[in-house]
Design an enzyme around this catalytic site. Structure first.
Site, mmCIF file in Angstrom:
data_model
loop_
_atom_site.group_PDB
_atom_site.id
_atom_site.type_symbol
_atom_site.label_atom_id
_atom_site.label_comp_id
_atom_site.label_asym_id
_atom_site.label_seq_id
_atom_site.Cartn_x
_atom_site.Cartn_y
_atom_site.Cartn_z
ATOM 1 N N TYR A 57 0.955 -1.141 -0.039
ATOM 2 C CA TYR A 57 0.090 -0.085 -0.015
ATOM 3 C C TYR A 57 0.927 1.254 -0.072
ATOM 4 C CZ TYR A 57 -4.135 -2.502 1.097
ATOM 5 O OH TYR A 57 -5.528 -3.453 0.872
ATOM 6 N N ASP A 74 9.435 0.912 -10.698
ATOM 7 C CA ASP A 74 10.093 1.417 -11.872
ATOM 8 C C ASP A 74 11.112 0.364 -12.609
ATOM 9 O OD1 ASP A 74 8.591 3.751 -12.283
ATOM 10 O OD2 ASP A 74 9.723 5.206 -10.863
ATOM 11 N N ILE A 152 13.167 17.742 1.633
ATOM 12 C CA ILE A 152 14.309 17.728 2.386
ATOM 13 C C ILE A 152 15.047 16.701 1.950
ATOM 14 C CG2 ILE A 152 15.148 17.384 4.902
ATOM 15 C CD1 ILE A 152 12.846 19.060 5.769
ATOM 16 N N GLN A 195 7.741 27.465 -13.688
ATOM 17 C CA GLN A 195 8.781 28.423 -13.229
ATOM 18 C C GLN A 195 9.413 28.166 -12.084
ATOM 19 O OE1 GLN A 195 7.437 32.578 -14.165
ATOM 20 N NE2 GLN A 195 5.912 31.530 -15.756
ATOM 21 N N CYS A 384 2.923 -17.825 -6.743
ATOM 22 C CA CYS A 384 3.611 -17.757 -5.327
ATOM 23 C C CYS A 384 2.500 -18.418 -4.323
ATOM 24 C CB CYS A 384 4.193 -16.477 -5.231
ATOM 25 S SG CYS A 384 5.636 -16.852 -4.034
ATOM 26 N N MET A 387 -0.185 -20.228 -5.759
ATOM 27 C CA MET A 387 -0.023 -21.629 -5.935
ATOM 28 C C MET A 387 -0.037 -22.351 -4.693
ATOM 29 S SD MET A 387 2.864 -23.448 -4.977
ATOM 30 C CE MET A 387 3.975 -24.923 -5.387
ATOM 31 N N GLU A 408 2.510 -20.638 7.380
ATOM 32 C CA GLU A 408 2.644 -19.278 7.570
ATOM 33 C C GLU A 408 1.624 -18.878 8.306
ATOM 34 O OE1 GLU A 408 2.883 -17.315 3.757
ATOM 35 O OE2 GLU A 408 3.007 -15.323 4.621
ATOM 36 N N ARG A 465 9.188 -17.596 1.564
ATOM 37 C CA ARG A 465 9.865 -18.133 2.608
ATOM 38 C C ARG A 465 9.485 -19.884 2.837
ATOM 39 N NH1 ARG A 465 12.238 -14.024 5.268
ATOM 40 N NH2 ARG A 465 10.678 -12.253 5.065
ATOM 41 N N HIS A 510 7.685 -16.351 -9.821
ATOM 42 C CA HIS A 510 7.070 -14.867 -10.250
ATOM 43 C C HIS A 510 7.466 -14.803 -11.876
ATOM 44 C CE1 HIS A 510 5.630 -13.060 -6.320
ATOM 45 N NE2 HIS A 510 6.789 -14.009 -5.962
ATOM 46 N N GLU A 512 5.751 -12.988 -13.898
ATOM 47 C CA GLU A 512 5.275 -11.536 -14.119
ATOM 48 C C GLU A 512 6.618 -10.699 -14.438
ATOM 49 O OE1 GLU A 512 4.617 -13.016 -11.399
ATOM 50 O OE2 GLU A 512 4.668 -11.725 -9.696
HETATM 51 N N1 GLN Z 1 4.216 -15.931 1.665
HETATM 52 C C1 GLN Z 1 4.511 -16.727 0.814
HETATM 53 C C2 GLN Z 1 5.933 -17.193 1.170
HETATM 54 O O1 GLN Z 1 6.531 -16.486 1.975
HETATM 55 C C3 GLN Z 1 4.280 -16.390 -0.593
HETATM 56 C C4 GLN Z 1 5.091 -15.297 -1.090
HETATM 57 C C5 GLN Z 1 4.749 -14.657 -2.269
HETATM 58 O O2 GLN Z 1 3.417 -14.727 -2.716
HETATM 59 N N2 GLN Z 1 5.600 -13.831 -2.968
HETATM 60 O O3 GLN Z 1 6.199 -18.125 0.885
#
Ligand code: GLN
Length: 546
Positions: A57, A74, A152, A195, A384, A387, A408, A465, A510, A512
């Site tokens: 965010y 970027d 600054i 300007q 990720c 999946m 997790e 992770r 990933h 993408e």
């Molecule tokens: N939270 C998950 C992990 O750490 C997937 C991470 C992600 O989607 N980039 O394995």
């Protein structure tokens, strides 16, 4: 080439979000298309060491490079435009600059001197700017300075630019982006903010060479003349940057404004004729003249800020253009998705992508989405965490392990089908400690993913992770979910598929991040092809029932 490398600085004034990244990438594209080797670097004035620990965010997506750097989004634009990989050297933050100066101080490298912003911090900034130039790989380094002049935190960067302009005369150029607002009540474009912004640059000793003016209306000659007169630039150095319907039009717009010609002339580089943009223009043509439309759902928890999924949205666009298909994205909030409304939300979609993410918020919505698309034969692409959700869903609803989860989310769950990677178990720091960057993956011939890539050995970028818990692999495979991609060294499961489904692919990596205009990603192309097929089946069955 190292000592003749040219440096172009891109600064911004008046307001943020003027599109410095896209202008930098567009200029780089034009220079590259004229035969120069170009790279782009982003200097970010915040104190975080990198954006890896930032909530999406705050700054949108965290983009990951081949060498495992967690960087500003970027850099994604730079790669998508230039089709050349970036690296850690392409993104530097104030945090990283200070960390390295302070480490040097602790090692006694300043020989008892008082360590100050000038010269020590500015020296470090200048060193970082020149790392890419000194590599000998690039004729031109474009350095985009994050933030807005007058902040600054941007001051040490602008001061470093001032010093470099002095030390490397004839090798440097400053492009300043400003806003030329249209005042409805006056019915006029206003040049005063531009300007003022240039005055602010002058106060810190930097005269911009070129002004790129973001505007909603065309700048006529008199406005250009006025800006030139008040801001000490030639009239041809006042470049109009009008709102575009696609970021991929901007290089062409900048070429029409002759930004590349003015830059070459100011840097004393030869103008060897027009840039070679055939591939780019072909892509743009396909993008703007689609022959069909598909709608795919993107299920994620950060959808209020679409920049959180920037690379995914761009990869879908690239894949759409390749298939001459307009890809409409329906953004679906995973937190609001449940068994009661999932059918309303997902029914009728031609494909569903479940996005990456961290933590428990919205995860049950993602799992519900996977179940719906699996049971309804809607093409599914999980990335990720997406999946991992597919694995959890399969365990719960096909293997019948209703308490299966990822550790997790639920440390003590009965079947930890997604578990912390062994090498992660001893790690306590959060920054830069995930499995990051490019790793090999070996694909199973005949699988959907193999058919997409048409090769066995691929490399993709990672940021996670947790992993598929191989202890359960047999249970999954004997019940129809196959591991069709694995890391050749560790055996880590990188891809899962349900072979009986028209197109159901979950990737731990990933893809993408690697999709570019000139090399749209094969997996996204295959996903969109599956979505097109799904739509054809849908239309076919409607016609049958008429
Ligand atoms: N939270 C998950 C992990 O750490 C997937 C991470 C992600 O989607 N980039 O394995």
């Amino acid at each position: 080439m190292s000592n003749s490398t040219k440096y172009i600085f891109v600064t911004g004034g008046v307001t943020s979000s003027l599109g410095k990244g896209i202008i930098s990438a567009s200029l780089a594209k034009l220079l590259q298309a004229r035969g120069h080797s170009v790279t782009i670097q982003k200097l970010d004035p915040y104190i975080n060491i990198d954006p890896g620990t930032l909530n999406p965010y705050e700054h949108g997506e965290c983009y990951v490079t081949n060498d495992g750097a967690e960087t500003d989004l970027d850099l994604g634009h730079y790669e998508r435009f230039l089709n050349v990989p970036t690296s850690q050297a392409n993104n530097v933050t104030t945090g990283r600059i200070y960390q390295s100066v302070i480490n040097k101080e602790r090692r006694g490298e300043f020989l008892g001197k008082t360590v100050q912003i000038i010269p020590h911090i500015t020296d470090e900034i200048k060193h970082r700017i020149q790392i890419l130039g000194k590599s000998g790989e690039f004729d031109i380094v474009i350095t985009e300075i994050g933030g807005t002049v007058g902040d600054i935190e941007s001051l040490p960067y602008i001061e470093s630019v001032r010093q470099m302009l002095w030390e490397k005369r004839n090798q440097c150029l400053v492009i300043h982006l400003t806003l030329v607002p249209f005042l409805q009540a006056a019915g006029e474009l206003k040049t005063k903010p531009t300007q003022h912004s240039v005055k602010q640059m002058l106060e810190v000793g930097v005269q911009p060479d070129i002004l790129v003016c973001r505007t909603e209306h065309h700048l006529d000659d008199s406005i250009r003349r006025k800006i030139a007169l008040f801001c000490n630039v030639a009239q041809e150095s006042v470049i109009e940057s009008i709102d575009a319907s696609s970021i991929y039009e901007v290089p062409i717009m900048m070429q029409n404004e002759k930004l590349d010609e003015v830059v070459l002339q100011k840097l004393g580089l030869p103008d060897n004729g027009a840039p070679e943009l055939k591939e780019w223009k072909d892509f743009l043509h396909k993008l703007q003249n689609p022959k069909k439309i598909v709608t795919v759902g993107l299920v994620g928890k950060y959808i209020e800020l679409k920049d959180s999924y920037k690379s995914i949205a761009e990869a879908l666009e690239h894949a759409g253009a390749t298939n001459e298909c307009d890809v409409k994205v329906k953004w679906i909030h995973s937190e609001k998705l449940n068994a009661e409304n999932v059918s309303d939300q997902l029914k009728g979609l031609d494909g569903v992508l479940v996005a990456p993410g961290f933590g428990s918020r919205g995860i049950e919505g993602k799992i519900t989405a996977v179940q719906f698309v699996r049971e309804n034969n809607i093409p599914f692409f999980g990335i990720c965490l997406g999946m991992q959700c597919a694995v959890i869903e399969y365990a719960r609803n096909v293997l019948g392990w209703e308490n299966a989860h990822s550790t997790e989310i639920s440390k003590m769950c009965e079947q930890p089908v997604i578990d912390l990677m062994e090498e992660q178990k001893s790690i306590t720091n959060l920054g830069g400690t995930m499995r990051l960057g490019s790793y090999d993956c070996e694909l199973t011939e005949g699988s959907h993913i193999f058919n997409a890539y048409q090769e066995k050995d691929i490399k993709e970028r990672h940021r996670h992770r947790f992993e598929f818990n191989s202890k359960y692999l047999n249970d999954f495979e004997s019940n129809g979910m196959k591991a069709t991609g694995k890391n050749p060294e560790t055996g880590l499961v990188e891809v899962v598929e349900v072979s009986s489904h028209p197109w159901f692919v979950g990737a731990q990596f990933h893809p993408e991040y690697k999709s570019t205009v000139e090399q749209p990603h094969p997996l996204f192309i295959a996903f969109i092809q599956a979505a097109i097929k799904k739509q054809e089946v849908k239309i076919g069955s409607k016609e049958m029932s008429k």
